[in-house]
Design an enzyme around this catalytic site. Structure first.
Site, PDB file in Angstrom:
ATOM      1  N   SER A 109      -7.350  -2.959  -5.514  1.00 17.83           N
ATOM      2  CA  SER A 109      -7.298  -1.959  -6.572  1.00 17.83           C
ATOM      3  C   SER A 109      -8.708  -1.416  -6.830  1.00 17.83           C
ATOM      4  CB  SER A 109      -6.663  -2.552  -7.833  1.00 17.83           C
ATOM      5  OG  SER A 109      -6.318  -1.546  -8.753  1.00 17.83           O
TER       6      SER A 109
ATOM      7  N   VAL B 172      14.485  -3.911   1.780  1.00 22.27           N
ATOM      8  CA  VAL B 172      13.151  -3.330   1.928  1.00 22.27           C
ATOM      9  C   VAL B 172      13.259  -2.036   2.724  1.00 22.27           C
ATOM     10  CG1 VAL B 172      10.857  -3.633   2.944  1.00 22.27           C
ATOM     11  CG2 VAL B 172      11.985  -5.557   1.809  1.00 22.27           C
TER      12      VAL B 172
ATOM     13  N   ASP C 139      17.693  -5.788   4.394  1.00 17.81           N
ATOM     14  CA  ASP C 139      16.905  -6.832   3.750  1.00 17.81           C
ATOM     15  C   ASP C 139      16.369  -6.413   2.382  1.00 17.81           C
ATOM     16  OD1 ASP C 139      15.086  -4.952   4.594  1.00 17.81           O
ATOM     17  OD2 ASP C 139      13.867  -6.308   5.798  1.00 17.81           O
TER      18      ASP C 139
ATOM     19  N   VAL D 227      17.704  -3.197   9.731  1.00 15.64           N
ATOM     20  CA  VAL D 227      17.814  -4.506   9.090  1.00 15.64           C
ATOM     21  C   VAL D 227      18.141  -4.312   7.611  1.00 15.64           C
ATOM     22  CG1 VAL D 227      16.602  -6.645   8.489  1.00 15.64           C
ATOM     23  CG2 VAL D 227      16.156  -5.531  10.683  1.00 15.64           C
TER      24      VAL D 227
ATOM     25  N   HIS E 113       1.797  -3.538  -6.142  1.00 16.36           N
ATOM     26  CA  HIS E 113       0.356  -3.342  -6.298  1.00 16.36           C
ATOM     27  C   HIS E 113      -0.388  -4.672  -6.159  1.00 16.36           C
ATOM     28  CE1 HIS E 113      -3.253  -1.299  -7.399  1.00 16.36           C
ATOM     29  NE2 HIS E 113      -3.485  -2.118  -8.398  1.00 16.36           N
TER      30      HIS E 113
ATOM     31  N   ASP F  95       3.823   0.227  -3.940  1.00 19.67           N
ATOM     32  CA  ASP F  95       2.779   0.094  -4.962  1.00 19.67           C
ATOM     33  C   ASP F  95       3.143   0.940  -6.178  1.00 19.67           C
ATOM     34  OD1 ASP F  95       0.318   0.371  -6.469  1.00 19.67           O
ATOM     35  OD2 ASP F  95      -0.746  -0.357  -4.701  1.00 19.67           O
TER      36      ASP F  95
ATOM     37  N   ASP G 138      17.774   1.348   3.106  1.00 19.93           N
ATOM     38  CA  ASP G 138      17.447  -0.004   3.545  1.00 19.93           C
ATOM     39  C   ASP G 138      17.675  -0.195   5.039  1.00 19.93           C
ATOM     40  OD1 ASP G 138      17.037  -2.712   3.833  1.00 19.93           O
ATOM     41  OD2 ASP G 138      18.765  -3.325   2.654  1.00 19.93           O
TER      42      ASP G 138
ATOM     43  N   ASP H 275      15.808   0.977   9.211  1.00 22.07           N
ATOM     44  CA  ASP H 275      15.037   0.227  10.206  1.00 22.07           C
ATOM     45  C   ASP H 275      15.901  -0.746  10.994  1.00 22.07           C
ATOM     46  OD1 ASP H 275      15.564  -1.564   8.208  1.00 22.07           O
ATOM     47  OD2 ASP H 275      13.509  -2.275   7.970  1.00 22.07           O
TER      48      ASP H 275
END
Length: 534
Positions: free
Chosen positions: A202, A278, A276, A274, A464, A425, A269, A272
């Site tokens: 940061s 994310v 997960d 997958v 973050h 972030d 999600d 990609d």
């Protein structure tokens, strides 16, 4: 918000190249740590006058927690040195602290950075570095340690911006800390040369970039995570979500904001390959917030229907700051990023929902742009926002922008730098880091040449400096040390996280612009099942 402010104010750093020649101590720690400690003196610092030097032996033990950081246990005994200096005409008092392990030194020096409006990570930052074997230093830059507000130092008695203190905070005091810390390390251990590193996140990340840009010989290696670079632009840009809600007279509750974020994650999600939770490449997420119009969301037992105004507000927040005519000024938040920090709202005593601006951005506007602590940011129009954004660039880019892409002197000095940045972030969009990396490539002859000394790693799903749903880098500083001392450039950064059901997920973060791609076989929670590809 307290968690984010704590992360902003918790940073550790490392620094050292060739030590200054005038190490005046004739007794080293190997002979008598107590005598060596008490006889330490400060170096000569051009443009500054040292007003005092105090030394003390700090016994081994725990370093207490603060409002910013957790307790650090089993910290070894150190020689604790405090150097106070002033810059003639600045009316400032800058304190540098240096901790020198009595018998556990690993042969390296570490500078410790700050967070938010605080230049220093405090004693806990020193303690973490010393526990790792480093000699370590911090500086308060002559400003308050309150990372959320510069109210104690931003304006002078005439209501003008205190430029000398801002210059201290931006970079001047960091260089003086590095010189002082390395001088004392050389004297205490009777060593002329040793390795030096910077390790911050940061504001600490911005400080690392500033050192590479303006003081390229101060550090051998710089770990600059989620850097608050492009300060003059991204800090005012953080108020954008509040401007959007104020202009629309539509203030979304945390529950409603989270509904949009989760809908975007659900929609993107699997991009990609997958599932997960994310979003690996949020810039390729095409989810349209208008798809939620009319949907019902239950918040604290009350059902809310998502309105067109709600969806339009989120669309504007995701798109990022623009001029009233639609020209982009800066980047918006990624769609996988929680909105409840920069688009925070709160209930008044009479039950009305209003905006709750992120204090660092709001206070930058109040103190450094308007020079008025009572200024009401809720009244900002889109035209007002553009004016303030341009003013921030015009008045502060050269002081604290920290965006100079010419790193040729750092490269020539043999420096190495690693940046990692979470793609979720909540405060500093990773797009700013990518933007800076691209500008460095243009300035220095392309990606291959830049990779020889500066690498960027993006962490999908990570917030973050830490947190979020994705794997967080486990020890980027160790990767930096290997690069500096053994010439082993990091091809990946190991990362991991543990889910609520105690499943450990590992991933190897890839250097930009590569991504970790699932191979199609093997457990999706294992880094071994992924390779780095575009």
């Amino acid at each position: 918000m307290k968690r984010l402010l704590a992360l902003l104010c918790t940073v550790v750093a490392v620094s050292a190249l060739t030590a200054p020649a005038q190490a005046e101590n004739n007794t080293s720690a190997s002979d008598s740590p107590q005598r060596a400690c008490s006889s330490l003196t400060a170096p000569r610092l051009p443009g500054a006058r040292v007003t005092s030097v105090t030394t003390d032996i700090r016994p081994a033990g725990d370093v207490a927690a603060s409002s910013q950081s957790p307790v650090v246990r089993s910290v070894p005994a150190v020689c604790d040195v405090t150097v106070v200096l002033t810059h003639p005409g600045a009316d400032d008092h800058v304190t540098t602290r240096v901790w020198l392990p009595l018998d556990t030194w690993n042969g390296r020096f570490q500078g410790v950075g700050g967070g938010g409006f605080s230049a220093s990570g405090g004693e806990s930052g020193l303690a973490a570095a010393v526990k790792g074997g480093y000699s370590a230093a911090i500086t308060d830059a002559g400003v308050s340690t309150d990372g959320s507000t510069p109210s104690a130092w931003a304006l002078d008695s005439q209501g003008r911006v205190n430029t000398p203190l801002l210059e201290n905070f931006a970079g001047r005091s960091l260089h003086e800390m590095a010189v002082t810390g390395k001088h004392l390390t050389a004297a205490f251990y009777d060593r002329r040369t040793f390795s030096s590193y910077w390790n911050g996140c940061s504001t600490g990340g911005r400080q690392g970039l500033m050192m590479a840009q303006r003081h390229p010989q101060d550090f051998d290696g710089i770990a600059a995570a989620a850097p608050a670079a492009n300060w003059d632009r991204f800090i005012p840009a953080e108020i954008w979500p509040q401007v959007v809600m104020n202009q629309a007279h539509d203030f979304l509750s945390p529950c409603e904001l989270n509904a949009f974020t989760q809908a975007a994650i659900n929609a993107c999600d699997r991009n990609d390959g997958v599932a997960d939770g994310v979003v690996d490449e949020p810039d390729r997420c095409r989810f349209n917030p208008r798809a939620l119009i009319g949907e019902r969301v239950v918040c604290d037992g009350t059902t809310h229907r998502i309105s067109k105004a709600d969806a339009e507000a989120v669309a504007s927040i995701w798109a990022g700051p623009t001029t009233p005519t639609g020209l982009r000024l800066w980047y918006g938040l990624n769609k996988s990023t929680p909105l409840t920090y920069l688009a925070a709202t709160a209930l008044t005593p009479d039950g009305a929902r209003v905006g709750a601006p992120f204090p660092i951005s709001e206070n930058w506007i109040k103190y450094f742009l308007e020079r008025d602590p009572a200024f009401d940011t809720s009244a900002l129009t889109y035209a007002d926002f553009e004016d303030l954004f341009r003013q921030s660039q015009r008045e502060y880019n050269k002081i604290i922008g920290t965006d100079d892409p010419d790193l040729s002197a750092f490269k020539a000095a043999g420096g190495k730098m690693i940046t990692w940045h979470g793609l979720s972030d909540e405060l500093i969009t990773a797009d700013g880091t990518v933007d800076y990396r691209k500008r460095v490539e243009r300035a220095m002859g392309g990606a291959q040449r830049v990779d020889s000394f500066y690498r960027v790693f993006l962490a999908p799903g990570v917030g973050h400096c830490a947190g979020g749903n994705g794997p967080v880098p486990t020890d980027p500083l160790a990767a930096l040390v290997d690069w500096v001392e053994h010439g082993e450039a990091p091809e990946t950064l190991p990362a991991s996280t543990t889910t609520p059901d105690s499943t450990v997920i590992t991933r190897d973060l890839c250097p930009y612009p590569l991504h970790a791609r699932y191979s199609g076989h093997g457990p999706t929670a294992s880094a071994d099942s992924y390779t780095c590809r575009r």
